[in-house]
Design a protein around this motif. Structure first.
Motif, short mmCIF file in Angstrom:
data_model
loop_
_atom_site.label_atom_id
_atom_site.label_comp_id
_atom_site.label_asym_id
_atom_site.label_seq_id
_atom_site.Cartn_x
_atom_site.Cartn_y
_atom_site.Cartn_z
N THR A 1 97.31 90.85 3.10
CA THR A 1 97.98 91.57 2.02
C THR A 1 97.91 90.80 0.71
O THR A 1 97.66 91.37 -0.37
N VAL A 2 98.13 89.47 0.78
CA VAL A 2 98.06 88.65 -0.43
C VAL A 2 96.65 88.67 -1.01
O VAL A 2 96.47 88.84 -2.23
N GLU A 3 95.64 88.52 -0.16
CA GLU A 3 94.26 88.52 -0.66
C GLU A 3 93.88 89.88 -1.24
O GLU A 3 93.17 89.96 -2.25
N ARG A 4 94.36 90.93 -0.59
CA ARG A 4 94.10 92.27 -1.13
C ARG A 4 94.73 92.43 -2.51
O ARG A 4 94.09 92.92 -3.45
N LEU B 1 90.05 89.57 9.47
CA LEU B 1 89.83 88.20 9.94
C LEU B 1 89.25 87.34 8.82
O LEU B 1 89.73 86.22 8.58
N GLU B 2 88.25 87.85 8.12
CA GLU B 2 87.62 87.09 7.03
C GLU B 2 88.60 86.84 5.89
O GLU B 2 88.65 85.74 5.32
N MET B 3 89.40 87.85 5.56
CA MET B 3 90.41 87.68 4.50
C MET B 3 91.45 86.64 4.90
O MET B 3 91.88 85.83 4.08
N SER B 4 91.83 86.65 6.18
CA SER B 4 92.84 85.70 6.67
C SER B 4 92.31 84.27 6.64
O SER B 4 93.01 83.34 6.22
N CYS C 1 97.90 82.14 -5.21
CA CYS C 1 98.78 82.52 -4.10
C CYS C 1 97.96 82.63 -2.83
O CYS C 1 96.93 83.32 -2.79
N ALA C 2 98.41 81.96 -1.78
CA ALA C 2 97.74 82.01 -0.49
C ALA C 2 98.80 82.08 0.61
O ALA C 2 99.56 81.13 0.80
N GLY C 3 98.87 83.21 1.28
CA GLY C 3 99.80 83.34 2.39
C GLY C 3 101.25 83.28 2.00
O GLY C 3 102.11 82.93 2.81
N GLY C 4 101.58 83.59 0.74
CA GLY C 4 102.96 83.60 0.31
C GLY C 4 103.42 82.34 -0.39
O GLY C 4 104.59 82.23 -0.75
N SER C 5 102.51 81.36 -0.60
CA SER C 5 102.86 80.12 -1.29
C SER C 5 101.87 79.86 -2.41
O SER C 5 100.67 80.13 -2.28
N CYS C 6 102.37 79.30 -3.51
CA CYS C 6 101.51 78.94 -4.62
C CYS C 6 100.89 77.57 -4.35
O CYS C 6 101.60 76.57 -4.23
N VAL C 7 99.57 77.53 -4.23
CA VAL C 7 98.85 76.28 -4.00
C VAL C 7 97.92 76.03 -5.18
O VAL C 7 97.79 76.87 -6.08
N CYS C 8 97.27 74.88 -5.15
CA CYS C 8 96.52 74.44 -6.34
C CYS C 8 95.03 74.73 -6.24
O CYS C 8 94.28 74.01 -5.58
N GLY C 9 94.60 75.79 -6.87
CA GLY C 9 93.18 76.09 -6.97
C GLY C 9 92.64 76.95 -5.84
O GLY C 9 93.17 76.96 -4.73
N THR C 10 91.56 77.66 -6.15
CA THR C 10 90.85 78.47 -5.16
C THR C 10 89.67 77.69 -4.62
O THR C 10 88.74 77.38 -5.36
#
Length: 812
Positions: free
Chosen positions: A578-581, A658-661, A714-723
């Motif tokens: 959902t986040v990636e979408r 699966l790939e999005m996850s 945003c990744a999985g509900g948390s703000c992380v640093c960079g893609t």
């Protein structure tokens, strides 16, 4: 009919066979059309051949009605062995693998792509090659429900007893078929309807992809298999912009020195497959290959990301890259496509700098780039350095009851250059201190050579690297088997499931393998340009950076295990998806929806490759294309407008769930090493929660000094640093999306060498499938029709009489 009743007597050496064949051709011997019911442990290429041969001795009889063209054998129903009346006796029966003795090796379409293609890795699993058998004209379905399978088995036995007679009066082995009206009540009581038309048998992959209709219009009748691989870097993210010709060449001319954008360092590729297959594609659980491989590498990424800061990773000579490759079961599609682009230097028709993948963001710094033709939605792989070596993982969930892991490849894979041999030594060195008692040792296959003097490799992404680099670059594969797959490991079987009583999953072995992979990656990156660091020193360094191993009881392990082995539609995957979408919709302005789910239980078949299933495509001036060659004439003979004429032009892709996850999980696991601020106690700050990247705009804890690419995401509900995560097409290397036409249209590339497997799948109609139901015969229909006629006449009489009465009473 029970399968045993329609194979006995079908003996190739029987002197009477020629007479039977002669009679069948003239209609002298016939039997009613039937479906063979067979328990799954007997569903082998040998028994299928027996079924086909037996049926070839007879013409299809019409004792029970008009018969369509074809022989009497119309299909096969494979039933779960638990449903057999003797199921308790079958527990010790080995369930053969449908793959051949040499998976993706000799006599398979992938033979030219496999290093040591004649080696029989599948010998312990009685690999009989059913997966490569020509099943045209013999549709097959699987019945998993125990009650239904029990019922079908019982009915099949009863119906076989009615029309099949075994043995002659003189004791000879004969088969007689009786089909008369007297036994019609018993046969057929169960009817199967197979609707599996997939096109003429003369059509191959090339023909169906290039199919034209009666009007000469290009109208493919099939789609290639494929999807998206996912790769990600450990340490600071790569820049997304074009780095110049040296960057595009993926070379290491800078000697591995860390540049300002963390680009062009020698790559240590941690690789695995994320797909599986079986005789029944929607039942491809892949517990001991796809599921365990994916879990192991994800846990290794989590361990590296949580143990080592980005500044430390960036200071190492090598750069750690994780590669999760799709379509490996069908000719190593994911790894070969990725490695060809990286090793050989991808060439974009309109210039290697590409175009902004979201055109309206063209003026923003660090914008992701794409190539119009051949289409690549993300060109960031151009900023990777040359691959120095690979550490792959395969089948570490079932060790056959032991605690032994094995290292394949090594020195023989890179011409004794030293680096691959160093990797092998490091894994063995590190396993000596394994907390769970699991020990890695060099495989005995390393010392073997095939007829061509080649040391065989397991069918893994390492085979792609060694073959494409002509053994200039090598590596190792960490496995749970030595000289052959573990006995009864159910390789590519529909029974390779965590819930199957025939499969054994060792969670601690997976945890141990993940720890070894993570520590070996650090040691591999620590090695200098001249291979002057010995394995003991490198192993000690890695153990110091990663002191704590992966635990099979940790929350991360438990959560991922549930998703990958039990419920592919788990809350964790749905959350990451959902986040990636949402992120992608905000970035591109188009919401393509959630990717195709993994299923419950999970099934790892790679799927077809079209715009709904992973094919990247682009929108230019309101039209959608599989790829674009501007200024050339399109389908309607009008010139194609250039990309960027419309500010809304954009590249789009819809990966699977699966790939999005995996994409989101890697961003999460590897995106915490750039945290700049720390709490008073020295711990990392609490991460800001989010639903999409726009919720991370105010985050201040990301260290922008280490890289210009650490913008919070945003990744999985948390703000992380960079893609750090990126998609890469997993498509047969021979194919290219056709230019200036819609999606789903593919052409053979101009440089196709004719060695790829080129798997495709026909388009299915809405009617494709199988129905199994009770046939009560004509009698109930006659009764129902008669009763309906009587009721209708009664109604007519009632209405006539009622009307007459109303007229008499002057109310009508």
């Amino acid at each position: 009919l029970d399968w045993t009743s329609v194979v006995d007597g079908a003996n190739n050496d029987n002197q009477g066979d020629e007479e039977v064949r002669s009679l069948s051709k003239t209609g002298g011997i016939s039997m009613p059309p039937y479906v063979a019911v067979i328990e799954e442990q007997y569903y082998t290429s040998e028994n299928v051949a027996k079924l086909v041969y037996f049926a070839s001795q007879y013409a299809a009889g019409d004792a029970y009605g008009t018969v369509a063209e074809g022989g009497p054998l119309r299909g096969v129903l494979v039933i779960a062995s638990d449903a057999s009346s003797s199921s308790s006796e079958n527990n010790g029966v080995q369930h053969p693998s449908p793959e051949p003795l040499a998976p993706q090796g000799d006599d398979t379409p992938s033979q030219p792509l496999t290093v040591g293609s004649s080696y029989e890795w599948n010998a312990n699993n009685a690999g009989d090659g059913l997966a490569n058998a020509d099943m045209y004209g013999l549709p097959t379905a699987y019945v998993a429900d125990v009650n239904t399978a029990n019922y079908l088995r019982s009915v099949a036995s009863e119906q076989s007893a009615v029309i099949i007679s075994k043995g002659g009066e003189d004791g000879s082995s004969t088969t007689s078929v009786t089909a008369t009206a007297s036994n019609a009540a018993a046969y057929p009581s169960i009817v199967s309807e197979f609707n599996y038309y997939m096109g003429p048998d003369e059509v191959d992959a090339k023909k169906c992809l290039g199919w034209k209709d009666a009007d000469g219009e290009w109208s493919p009748r099939c789609a290639p298999l494929g999807g998206n691989s996912v790769w990600s870097v450990a340490g600071s993210p790569l820049t997304l912009g074009y780095g110049g010709e040296s960057d595009n060449a993926n070379d290491n001319e800078d000697g591995g020195e860390n540049d300002a954008n963390n680009n062009n360092r020698p790559v240590i590729l941690l690789a695995t497959s994320i797909d599986s297959t079986s005789m029944f594609h929607d039942l491809s659980p892949g517990a001991n290959n796809a599921a365990s491989n994916t879990l192991t590498l994800l846990l290794a990424a989590q361990l590296v990301g949580s143990s080592v800061k980005d500044d430390v990773l960036d200071s190492l000579y090598g750069q750690i890259v994780f590669g999760f490759f799709q379509g490996e079961s069908y000719g190593y599609m994911g790894s070969r496509r990725f490695l060809k682009d990286v090793l050989e230097g991808f060439q974009c028709t309109e210039g290697n700098e590409g175009v902004p993948s979201v055109y309206k963001k063209k003026d923003e710094a660090n914008t992701q780039r794409g190539c119009l033709h051949p289409l690549r939605a993300d060109l960031t792989f151009q900023n990777l350095g040359q691959v120095r070596g690979m550490i792959a993982v395969d089948q570490v969930a079932n060790l056959g009851g032991s605690k032994n892991l094995y290292v394949h490849g090594g020195a023989a894979t890179d011409g004794e250059s030293g680096y691959a041999g160093f990797l092998s030594e490091v894994i063995v060195e590190l396993s000596a201190n394994d907390e769970g008692g699991y020990v890695a040792q060099a495989s005995s296959v390393q010392d073997q050579e095939d007829d061509d003097g080649v040391s065989p490799l397991p069918p893994t992404p390492l085979s792609s690297l060694v073959q494409l680099s002509s053994s200039a670059v090598g590596g190792v594969v960490l496995t749970g088997y030595d000289d052959a797959f573990v006995a009864n490991s159910l390789y590519h079987s529909h029974l390779d499931s965590a819930s199957s009583k025939y499969q054994t999953i060792d969670k601690d072995a997976i945890a141990s393998a993940a720890t070894l992979i993570a520590r070996t990656a650090i040691a591999a990156a620590y090695q200098d340009a001249n291979n002057e660091v010995d394995s003991e020193t490198a192993s000690n360094y890695a153990s110091q950076l990663i002191p704590e191993p992966v635990s099979s009881s940790s929350a991360t392990f438990t959560t991922l295990y549930k998703c990958l082995f039990e419920d592919g539609n788990c809350e964790t995957f749905l959350s990451y998806g959902t986040v990636e979408r949402t992120n992608d919709a905000a970035r591109t302005g188009s919401d393509l929806g959630m990717g195709v789910p993994l299923g419950t239980p999970p099934s790892y078949y790679t799927s077809i490759y079209d715009s709904s299933n992973g094919q990247a495509f682009l929108r230019a001036s309101g039209k959608y294309y599989g790829s674009l060659m501007p200024d050339e004439a399109g389908k309607d003979s009008e010139p194609i407008k250039n990309y960027g004429v419309d500010d809304e032009d954009v590249f789009l892709v819809r990966p699977s769930l699966l790939e999005m996850s995996i994409f989101g999980l890697l961003n999460n696991y590897l995106g915490k090493g750039s945290l700049a601020e720390q709490s008073e106690d020295g711990s990392d700050p609490a991460l800001t929660t989010c639903k999409s990247t726009k919720d991370c705009s105010s985050v201040s804890y990301c260290n922008s000094e280490s890289s210009s690419s650490t913008t919070p995401t945003c990744a999985g509900g948390s703000c992380v640093c960079g893609t750090r995560s990126h998609y890469h097409p997993a498509l047969d290397e021979a194919l290219t999306a056709a230019a200036n036409v819609g999606t789903g249209m593919f052409e053979l590339g101009e440089e196709d060498e004719g060695i790829s497997a080129l798997y495709t799948e026909p388009y299915w109609s809405n009617y494709v499938g199988v129905r199994v139901y009770n046939d009560a015969g004509n009698t109930p229909g006659v009764y129902a029709s008669s009763l309906g006629a009587v009721f209708a006449l009664a109604c007519i009489g009632f209405v006539w009489r009622f009307k007459k009465t109303m007229v008499k009473e002057k109310v009508y």
